[in-house]
Design a protein around this motif. Structure first.
Motif, PDB file in Angstrom:
ATOM      1  N   ILE A   1      55.606  28.141  21.063  1.00 24.95           N
ATOM      2  CA  ILE A   1      54.790  27.177  20.313  1.00 24.95           C
ATOM      3  C   ILE A   1      55.423  25.793  20.331  1.00 24.95           C
ATOM      4  CG2 ILE A   1      53.971  26.602  17.988  1.00 24.95           C
ATOM      5  CD1 ILE A   1      53.537  29.623  17.553  1.00 24.95           C
ATOM      6  N   VAL A   2      56.757  25.736  20.194  1.00 26.56           N
ATOM      7  CA  VAL A   2      57.443  24.444  20.224  1.00 26.56           C
ATOM      8  C   VAL A   2      57.175  23.740  21.554  1.00 26.56           C
ATOM      9  CG1 VAL A   2      59.720  23.344  20.333  1.00 26.56           C
ATOM     10  CG2 VAL A   2      59.251  25.059  18.580  1.00 26.56           C
TER      11      VAL A   2
ATOM     12  N   PHE B   1      54.701  24.347  23.788  1.00 29.33           N
ATOM     13  CA  PHE B   1      53.273  24.023  23.946  1.00 29.33           C
ATOM     14  C   PHE B   1      52.903  22.776  23.163  1.00 29.33           C
ATOM     15  CE2 PHE B   1      52.267  28.817  24.633  1.00 29.33           C
ATOM     16  CZ  PHE B   1      52.791  28.725  25.915  1.00 29.33           C
ATOM     17  N   GLU B   2      53.391  22.652  21.948  1.00 27.75           N
ATOM     18  CA  GLU B   2      53.044  21.498  21.123  1.00 27.75           C
ATOM     19  C   GLU B   2      53.622  20.209  21.692  1.00 27.75           C
ATOM     20  OE1 GLU B   2      50.974  21.098  18.699  1.00 27.75           O
ATOM     21  OE2 GLU B   2      50.380  23.213  18.804  1.00 27.75           O
ATOM     22  N   ARG B   3      54.802  20.303  22.298  1.00 24.97           N
ATOM     23  CA  ARG B   3      55.369  19.114  22.930  1.00 24.97           C
ATOM     24  C   ARG B   3      54.496  18.677  24.103  1.00 24.97           C
ATOM     25  NH1 ARG B   3      58.735  16.493  19.548  1.00 24.97           N
ATOM     26  NH2 ARG B   3      60.460  17.825  18.826  1.00 24.97           N
ATOM     27  N   VAL B   4      54.024  19.619  24.895  1.00 28.87           N
ATOM     28  CA  VAL B   4      53.147  19.292  26.025  1.00 28.87           C
ATOM     29  C   VAL B   4      51.847  18.675  25.522  1.00 28.87           C
ATOM     30  CG1 VAL B   4      51.799  20.253  27.936  1.00 28.87           C
ATOM     31  CG2 VAL B   4      54.135  21.067  27.521  1.00 28.87           C
ATOM     32  N   ARG B   5      51.269  19.255  24.484  1.00 32.03           N
ATOM     33  CA  ARG B   5      50.010  18.719  23.937  1.00 32.03           C
ATOM     34  C   ARG B   5      50.208  17.325  23.361  1.00 32.03           C
ATOM     35  NH1 ARG B   5      46.423  23.412  22.304  1.00 32.03           N
ATOM     36  NH2 ARG B   5      46.050  22.422  20.293  1.00 32.03           N
ATOM     37  N   ASP B   6      51.388  17.056  22.787  1.00 35.82           N
ATOM     38  CA  ASP B   6      51.674  15.709  22.287  1.00 35.82           C
ATOM     39  C   ASP B   6      51.680  14.695  23.426  1.00 35.82           C
ATOM     40  OD1 ASP B   6      51.846  16.533  19.678  1.00 35.82           O
ATOM     41  OD2 ASP B   6      54.046  16.703  19.665  1.00 35.82           O
ATOM     42  N   GLU B   7      52.261  15.087  24.548  1.00 34.14           N
ATOM     43  CA  GLU B   7      52.285  14.179  25.702  1.00 34.14           C
ATOM     44  C   GLU B   7      50.868  13.909  26.215  1.00 34.14           C
ATOM     45  OE1 GLU B   7      54.811  12.549  26.973  1.00 34.14           O
ATOM     46  OE2 GLU B   7      56.218  13.407  25.509  1.00 34.14           O
ATOM     47  N   ILE B   8      49.996  14.919  26.214  1.00 31.03           N
ATOM     48  CA  ILE B   8      48.606  14.727  26.647  1.00 31.03           C
ATOM     49  C   ILE B   8      47.865  13.823  25.671  1.00 31.03           C
ATOM     50  CG2 ILE B   8      46.416  15.937  26.998  1.00 31.03           C
ATOM     51  CD1 ILE B   8      47.996  18.274  28.112  1.00 31.03           C
ATOM     52  N   ARG B   9      48.165  13.951  24.394  1.00 33.58           N
ATOM     53  CA  ARG B   9      47.540  13.053  23.404  1.00 33.58           C
ATOM     54  C   ARG B   9      47.937  11.601  23.647  1.00 33.58           C
ATOM     55  NH1 ARG B   9      49.185  17.382  19.883  1.00 33.58           N
ATOM     56  NH2 ARG B   9      47.361  18.562  19.146  1.00 33.58           N
TER      57      ARG B   9
ATOM     58  N   ARG C   1      62.751  17.486  25.173  1.00 29.90           N
ATOM     59  CA  ARG C   1      62.685  17.516  23.707  1.00 29.90           C
ATOM     60  C   ARG C   1      62.462  18.930  23.186  1.00 29.90           C
ATOM     61  NH1 ARG C   1      58.586  13.281  21.404  1.00 29.90           N
ATOM     62  NH2 ARG C   1      57.245  14.120  23.055  1.00 29.90           N
ATOM     63  N   ALA C   2      61.590  19.683  23.855  1.00 31.41           N
ATOM     64  CA  ALA C   2      61.355  21.067  23.431  1.00 31.41           C
ATOM     65  C   ALA C   2      62.621  21.907  23.628  1.00 31.41           C
ATOM     66  CB  ALA C   2      60.197  21.660  24.227  1.00 31.41           C
ATOM     67  N   ARG C   3      63.333  21.653  24.699  1.00 34.20           N
ATOM     68  CA  ARG C   3      64.557  22.414  24.991  1.00 34.20           C
ATOM     69  C   ARG C   3      65.589  22.235  23.890  1.00 34.20           C
ATOM     70  NH1 ARG C   3      66.825  20.383  30.347  1.00 34.20           N
ATOM     71  NH2 ARG C   3      67.202  18.555  29.030  1.00 34.20           N
TER      72      ARG C   3
ATOM     73  N   VAL D   1      68.560  24.584  19.338  1.00 33.83           N
ATOM     74  CA  VAL D   1      69.049  24.468  17.963  1.00 33.83           C
ATOM     75  C   VAL D   1      68.525  25.612  17.102  1.00 33.83           C
ATOM     76  CG1 VAL D   1      68.941  23.063  15.875  1.00 33.83           C
ATOM     77  CG2 VAL D   1      69.378  21.969  18.082  1.00 33.83           C
ATOM     78  N   SER D   2      67.239  25.908  17.246  1.00 36.37           N
ATOM     79  CA  SER D   2      66.646  26.985  16.457  1.00 36.37           C
ATOM     80  C   SER D   2      67.278  28.339  16.788  1.00 36.37           C
ATOM     81  CB  SER D   2      65.136  27.038  16.706  1.00 36.37           C
ATOM     82  OG  SER D   2      64.548  28.128  16.026  1.00 36.37           O
TER      83      SER D   2
END
Length: 579
Positions: free
Chosen positions: A456-457, A459-467, A482-484, A489-490
């Motif tokens: 999910i982390v 996917f959301e980073r990719v969707r942010d870039e598309i936005r 950034r997702a990496r 960390v998590s």
């Protein structure tokens, strides 16, 4: 002419995702093949799932040592029992105290559970004692006149016929001769004098003290009455004696009995022990290596014994009061020694195991033995698997409803993670004794959420870039760094929590912590070597690159801004004068 600029790789780019996919595929095939080659197609199950044996041991105090039963000695006994059982390869045995005097040992059903039961309560107090005299293991008749009224002829003590005497003696000494030998032994020093003869002499030496005479008479009576054919008599022969005492003892097989001098070397002087095959005769033996201090003591006493005549040149190896071997000494020895006798492979390995991990500080008696069935654990496992299946189904429904086409990547990643987890659990059973118990199953179920969170982390980073107006391929590469960082960390926090939980807890909770830590590490492997490469490949397909409404990456549904390159373009002037 200006040099052409080098083409920079995309941030976090992975130009050849096929290599990573090939690597993880090879790992999956290798682990699966190893699982079947090791004949371990399923993970080992713990006592709550497979059943087993629960043993309750009660500490018993020796005469004059009632204060020895304390928390320190009980905790030491627990640690030694754990090492012994783990040394046998028994998976997931639990050893813990109950109250002030009891220790509970839970042994899962397995090939070595019977041997573990025999060893957990074995005291394993080892002493090397010089042999003063030896006779047959049956009680010796008291001296009496022959039918003709003349005293019976007295024979001299007969030494064992073989050096590796585990009761391999054929003694024929009479009670009168044995009594003289015992009395002489008590009057002598704790170790035989060099070149001293074992031939009984007339009692012309200065009279000993009354205490020595009484002790000699008592020991002579014990030696004559000792019946080594009885297991109970063998175990009681040396009870309550101190290492500095002269004692009577039986061979472990009951066919010989001994008078032994004070202990010269103890089991604490043994550094390590292992079972091996004697190359000269093909029999199993136990090889020992002494500590530095133990080697010095062993060299000194063997140097003295080498100058004696049989049987006083023998060194008895007494384990828990029974003589397991009494070899003759021909030359001084130092750092190494062997215990030989009628050993099988299993008995030699068992003895080496208890010697390697030390003697228990207390004696224990088996209070109760209970067979644990797997019925209750099976019901709980079934309930846990149902709960896990429901949770996984909810995760899948959420991924499909919210991420649509991206759910395919998530599900494939979960499948790869599941295969790696299952094969590793199966292989870790024979490798380190890992066993799957109910808490471990819970850890695996929790790991589903941790793994899904990583997807999910990203996917959301990719969707942010598309936005932001970028197309899919650069969005996939720009989102990865950034997702990496967020994923690492998590996962680090999750692994740290699992490691702390594993260290500070005992018993079944460690199974939960171990599984959680293992799946967390696998999450990093799957995300880096599978999820990211698959995402790179998917971005090259028309279905995802075009932003199909069912791809999960539709710019309109995501509220994308106009492309960045268009916002920066300067419109051409329409008026020719402005040109």
């Amino acid at each position: 002419m200006a040099a052409p600029k080098k083409r920079r790789a995309p941030a976090g780019g992975q130009g050849r995702p096929g290599r990573s996919l090939a690597l993880i595929l090879i790992a999956m095939v290798a682990l699966t093949g190893g699982m079947f080659l090791a004949d371990q197609p399923t993970p080992r199950l713990g006592i709550d799932l497979a059943g087993g044996t629960s043993i309750t041991l009660e500490a018993k105090s020796e005469p004059g040592q009632e204060s020895a039963i304390n928390k320190t000695n009980m905790d030491t006994a627990v640690r030694i029992m754990e090492r012994r059982v783990n040394g046998l390869g028994v998976s997931e045995a639990e050893v813990q105290t109950q109250g002030d005097r009891n220790i509970i040992v839970n042994i899962p059903k397995g090939t070595n559970s019977a041997q573990a039961r025999e060893q957990v309560g074995t005291t394993a107090k080892l002493y090397f004692r010089p042999v003063l005299t030896v006779a047959q293991g049956t009680p010796t008749p008291t001296p009496s006149a022959s039918p003709s009224g003349k005293p019976s002829p007295s024979g001299s003590p007969s030494a064992p016929a073989a050096d590796k005497g585990k009761g391999s003696a054929s003694p024929s000494a009479s009670a009168t001769t044995q009594g003289r030998a015992v009395t002489s032994a008590l009057k002598a020093d704790s170790t035989p004098t060099p070149k001293a003869s074992n031939k009984p002499k007339a009692d012309t030496t200065p009279s000993a003290s009354a205490a020595d005479e009484a002790a000699a008479a008592k020991l002579q009576k014990q030696f004559a009455a000792l019946d080594c054919s009885s297991k109970a008599s063998r175990s009681k022969a040396a009870q309550g004696v101190k290492p500095t005492d002269t004692v009577v003892a039986c061979s472990s097989e009951g066919d010989a009995k001994y008078v032994l001098g004070p202990a010269q070397v103890s089991g604490t002087d043994v550094d390590s022990a292992k079972a091996a095959i004697d190359q000269t005769n093909g029999q199993w033996i136990v090889q020992m290596e002494f500590t530095k201090g133990g080697a010095k003591k062993f060299q000194k006493i063997t140097g003295q014994l080498a100058q004696q005549q049989s049987p006083q040149n023998q060194f008895a190896i007494a384990l828990d009061g029974e003589v397991v071997s009494a070899p003759s000494v021909r030359t001084a020895l130092s750092a190494n020694a062997e215990i030989s006798g009628s050993f099988t492979q299993q008995s030699a390995e068992d003895l080496a195991n208890v010697l390697s991990y030390g003697a228990l500080p207390l004696s224990f008696k088996e209070q109760s033995v209970t067979t644990v069935t797997a019925a209750l654990g099976g019901e709980q496992l079934q309930a846990g698997l149902i709960a896990g299946a429901i949770g996984l189904a909810l995760v899948v429904i959420y991924l499909v409803a919210y991420y649509r086409g991206l759910a395919i990547i998530a599900l494939l990643s979960l499948l790869v993670s599941g295969i790696l987890t299952y094969t590793l659990m199966s292989l870790l059973g024979p490798a380190i004794g890992f066993a799957l118990n109910l808490p471990a199953v819970c850890g695996a179920i929790v790991a589903i959420g941790i793994t899904a969170d990583s997807f999910i982390v990203y996917f959301e980073r990719v969707r942010d870039e598309i936005r932001e107006g970028r197309t899919l391929r650069p969005a996939v590469e720009r989102a990865w760094p950034r997702a990496r960082r967020t994923i690492l960390v998590s996962d680090f926090v999750s692994f740290l929590a699992a490691a702390v939980l594993f260290v500070v807890t005992v018993g079944k909770v460690q199974g939960f912590a171990f599984t959680l830590g293992l799946t967390t590490l696998l999450d990093v492997v799957v995300v880096f070597l599978f999820t990211k490469p698959v995402m790179t490949l998917m971005a090259r397909t028309k279905f995802f690159a075009s932003g199909h409404p069912w791809s999960g990456l539709d710019p309109k549904r995501l509220g994308a801004k106009p492309p960045l390159r268009r916002s920066r373009r300067v419109n051409a002037p329409t008026d020719p004068k402005e040109a």
